[in-house]
Design an enzyme around this catalytic site. Structure first.
Site, PDB file in Angstrom:
ATOM      1  N   ASN A 113       0.810  -1.354  -0.044  1.00  0.00           N
ATOM      2  CA  ASN A 113       0.061   0.053  -0.039  1.00  0.00           C
ATOM      3  C   ASN A 113       0.952   1.296   0.051  1.00  0.00           C
ATOM      4  O   ASN A 113       1.504   1.524   1.038  1.00  0.00           O
ATOM      5  CB  ASN A 113      -0.817  -0.071   1.494  1.00  0.00           C
ATOM      6  CG  ASN A 113      -1.827   1.106   1.354  1.00  0.00           C
ATOM      7  OD1 ASN A 113      -1.749   1.940   0.409  1.00  0.00           O
ATOM      8  ND2 ASN A 113      -2.312   1.314   2.757  1.00  0.00           N
ATOM      9  N   TRP A 114       1.007   1.833  -1.179  1.00  0.00           N
ATOM     10  CA  TRP A 114       2.102   2.977  -1.208  1.00  0.00           C
ATOM     11  C   TRP A 114       1.434   4.376  -0.818  1.00  0.00           C
ATOM     12  O   TRP A 114       2.149   5.084  -0.679  1.00  0.00           O
ATOM     13  CB  TRP A 114       2.439   3.306  -2.760  1.00  0.00           C
ATOM     14  CG  TRP A 114       3.123   2.077  -3.142  1.00  0.00           C
ATOM     15  CD1 TRP A 114       3.659   0.923  -2.837  1.00  0.00           C
ATOM     16  CD2 TRP A 114       4.050   2.322  -4.542  1.00  0.00           C
ATOM     17  NE1 TRP A 114       4.540   0.157  -3.502  1.00  0.00           N
ATOM     18  CE2 TRP A 114       4.697   1.260  -4.779  1.00  0.00           C
ATOM     19  CE3 TRP A 114       3.981   3.065  -5.767  1.00  0.00           C
ATOM     20  CZ2 TRP A 114       5.564   0.670  -5.966  1.00  0.00           C
ATOM     21  CZ3 TRP A 114       4.558   2.662  -6.884  1.00  0.00           C
ATOM     22  CH2 TRP A 114       5.317   1.685  -7.014  1.00  0.00           C
ATOM     23  N   LYS A 115       0.051   4.276  -0.502  1.00  0.00           N
ATOM     24  CA  LYS A 115      -0.687   5.486  -0.021  1.00  0.00           C
ATOM     25  C   LYS A 115      -0.337   6.536  -0.938  1.00  0.00           C
ATOM     26  O   LYS A 115      -0.242   6.319  -2.118  1.00  0.00           O
ATOM     27  CB  LYS A 115      -0.186   5.746   1.401  1.00  0.00           C
ATOM     28  CG  LYS A 115      -0.317   4.379   2.624  1.00  0.00           C
ATOM     29  CD  LYS A 115      -0.301   4.825   3.780  1.00  0.00           C
ATOM     30  CE  LYS A 115      -0.343   3.230   4.559  1.00  0.00           C
ATOM     31  NZ  LYS A 115      -0.426   3.793   6.040  1.00  0.00           N
ATOM     32  N   GLY A 174       2.043   2.286  11.161  1.00  0.00           N
ATOM     33  CA  GLY A 174       2.963   3.628  10.734  1.00  0.00           C
ATOM     34  C   GLY A 174       3.678   3.789  12.317  1.00  0.00           C
ATOM     35  O   GLY A 174       4.212   5.116  12.660  1.00  0.00           O
ATOM     36  N   GLU A 182      -6.110  -4.799  10.414  1.00  0.00           N
ATOM     37  CA  GLU A 182      -4.907  -3.517  10.520  1.00  0.00           C
ATOM     38  C   GLU A 182      -5.459  -2.734  12.129  1.00  0.00           C
ATOM     39  O   GLU A 182      -6.166  -1.966  11.786  1.00  0.00           O
ATOM     40  CB  GLU A 182      -5.077  -2.564   9.357  1.00  0.00           C
ATOM     41  CG  GLU A 182      -4.551  -3.456   8.252  1.00  0.00           C
ATOM     42  CD  GLU A 182      -3.891  -2.211   7.530  1.00  0.00           C
ATOM     43  OE1 GLU A 182      -2.736  -2.575   6.956  1.00  0.00           O
ATOM     44  OE2 GLU A 182      -4.483  -1.381   6.889  1.00  0.00           O
ATOM     45  N   GLY A 197       2.573  -0.968   4.529  1.00  0.00           N
ATOM     46  CA  GLY A 197       2.677   0.378   4.186  1.00  0.00           C
ATOM     47  C   GLY A 197       3.979   1.031   3.762  1.00  0.00           C
ATOM     48  O   GLY A 197       4.646   0.754   2.877  1.00  0.00           O
ATOM     49  N   SER A 237       2.961  -1.820  10.496  1.00  0.00           N
ATOM     50  CA  SER A 237       4.237  -1.758  10.991  1.00  0.00           C
ATOM     51  C   SER A 237       4.951  -3.059  10.506  1.00  0.00           C
ATOM     52  O   SER A 237       5.727  -3.508  11.219  1.00  0.00           O
ATOM     53  CB  SER A 237       4.470  -1.362  12.450  1.00  0.00           C
ATOM     54  OG  SER A 237       3.829  -0.269  12.454  1.00  0.00           O
ATOM     55  N   HIS A 297      -9.799   1.169   4.361  1.00  0.00           N
ATOM     56  CA  HIS A 297      -8.566   1.358   5.096  1.00  0.00           C
ATOM     57  C   HIS A 297      -8.862   2.608   6.346  1.00  0.00           C
ATOM     58  O   HIS A 297      -9.852   3.428   6.119  1.00  0.00           O
ATOM     59  CB  HIS A 297      -7.358   2.086   4.358  1.00  0.00           C
ATOM     60  CG  HIS A 297      -6.201   2.148   4.947  1.00  0.00           C
ATOM     61  ND1 HIS A 297      -5.764   3.062   5.827  1.00  0.00           N
ATOM     62  CD2 HIS A 297      -5.106   1.249   4.882  1.00  0.00           C
ATOM     63  CE1 HIS A 297      -4.533   2.673   6.078  1.00  0.00           C
ATOM     64  NE2 HIS A 297      -4.123   1.626   5.709  1.00  0.00           N
ATOM     65  N   GLU A 307      -7.401   4.921   7.486  1.00  0.00           N
ATOM     66  CA  GLU A 307      -7.112   6.333   7.080  1.00  0.00           C
ATOM     67  C   GLU A 307      -8.278   6.866   6.227  1.00  0.00           C
ATOM     68  O   GLU A 307      -8.640   8.090   6.296  1.00  0.00           O
ATOM     69  CB  GLU A 307      -5.786   6.584   6.099  1.00  0.00           C
ATOM     70  CG  GLU A 307      -4.602   6.306   7.330  1.00  0.00           C
ATOM     71  CD  GLU A 307      -3.355   5.737   6.339  1.00  0.00           C
ATOM     72  OE1 GLU A 307      -3.093   5.717   5.130  1.00  0.00           O
ATOM     73  OE2 GLU A 307      -2.352   5.367   7.261  1.00  0.00           O
TER      74      GLU A 307
HETATM   75  P1  PGA Z   1       2.403   0.567   7.630  1.00  0.00           P
HETATM   76  O1  PGA Z   1       0.909   0.921   7.116  1.00  0.00           O
HETATM   77  O2  PGA Z   1       2.850  -0.667   7.247  1.00  0.00           O
HETATM   78  O3  PGA Z   1       3.002   1.983   7.370  1.00  0.00           O
HETATM   79  O4  PGA Z   1       2.070   0.517   9.319  1.00  0.00           O
HETATM   80  C1  PGA Z   1       0.001  -0.322   6.799  1.00  0.00           C
HETATM   81  C2  PGA Z   1      -1.245   0.109   6.445  1.00  0.00           C
HETATM   82  O5  PGA Z   1      -1.657   1.369   6.507  1.00  0.00           O
HETATM   83  O6  PGA Z   1      -1.684  -0.452   5.567  1.00  0.00           O
END
Ligand code: PGA
Length: 248
Positions: A11-13, A175, A169, A231, A210, A99, A101
């Site tokens: 997931n490159w966001k 993160g 998640e 991520g 993470s 997600h 976010e």
């Molecule tokens: P992260 O993000 O690996 O940077 O914790 C995971 C995600 O939000 O899918």
């Protein structure tokens, strides 16, 4: 439960410009070509602007393509939005929906997520549905019930069970460098399978939050963990590949 072929999703966001994104995808393709046949499935979910170019960069390789979100409608007056079918056009096979976010920054409810799941499946995409508890919910001991409710509310009634991935998640793990113990993740995955009923036998349940090269081996000791949604560590080709290798 027998070990399945694992699913490793990047997931490159909102990261990656044309040059850096294509370079990252090419580096991953190079590793995939050198290690064929792959013993895991790998999906890249770049920002929508890069999907076409990344699709060209991975063409002919075993790497698959996904999007990070989609609209509930097939088309219409929705300025700035993109439909699931538009991603199918670009060669996507997967789409991340719900997600945390999106849920927190765009006010997306589980009911809306369920509509997105339906739209994605209708367009032929496999939705990767994200669920997770907050730090407060964890502390109050309500993780299991929260996750169960989220799973049920985030899926439509006419769900195609063979075309679905659930990503557990924990919001507090995204993160932050923090993570539940692998056995605690496995316990939540079992709750997710329970909430899915008979579909729990076939739906892959992956973990995100993470995930990094240093913790991947311990995670994948748990057979309940069918893969990873990665991520920040997916933005480095060596690190991302090391995570995938650990899943074999
Ligand atoms: P992260 O993000 O690996 O940077 O914790 C995971 C995600 O939000 O899918």
């Amino acid at each position: 439960m027998a070990k399945r072929r694992r699913l490793i999703v990047a997931n490159w966001k909102m990261h990656g410009r044309l040059t850096s994104g294509v370079t990252l995808a090419r580096d991953i393709v190079e590793k995939a070509e050198a290690n064929k046949p792959l013993e895991f499935d790998m999906v890249l979910c770049p920002p929508a602007t890069l999907i076409w170019s990344i699709g060209e960069a991975i063409a002919g390789s075993p790497i698959l393509l996904g999007a990070q979100d989609c609209h509930t409608a097939t088309h219409g007056a929705y300025t700035g939005d993109l439909s699931a079918a538009m991603f199918t056009d670009l060669g996507c096979r997967y789409v991340i929906v719900g997600h945390s976010e999106r849920r927190s920054q765009h006010g997306e409810s589980s009911e809306l997520v369920a509509k997105k799941v339906e739209a994605a499946q209708l367009a032929g995409l496999t939705p990767i549905v994200c669920v997770g508890e907050t730090a407060e919910q964890l502390q109050s001991g309500s993780t299991g019930e929260i996750i169960r409710q989220q799973v049920i509310a985030s899926l439509p009634e006419n769900l195609k069970k063979g075309q679905l991935v659930i990503a557990y998640e924990p919001i507090w793990a995204i993160g932050t460098g923090q993570q539940p113990a692998p056995r605690d993740i496995a316990a939540v995955h079992k709750i997710i399978r329970g909430a899915l009923g008979a579909a729990g036998e076939i739906v892959p349940v992956i973990y995100g939050g993470s995930v990094a090269p240093l913790n991947a081996l311990a995670l994948f000791q748990e057979h309940e963990i069918d893969g990873a949604l990665v991520g920040s560590a997916s933005l480095n080709s060596d690190g991302f590949w090391a995570i995938a290798e650990a899943s074999r």
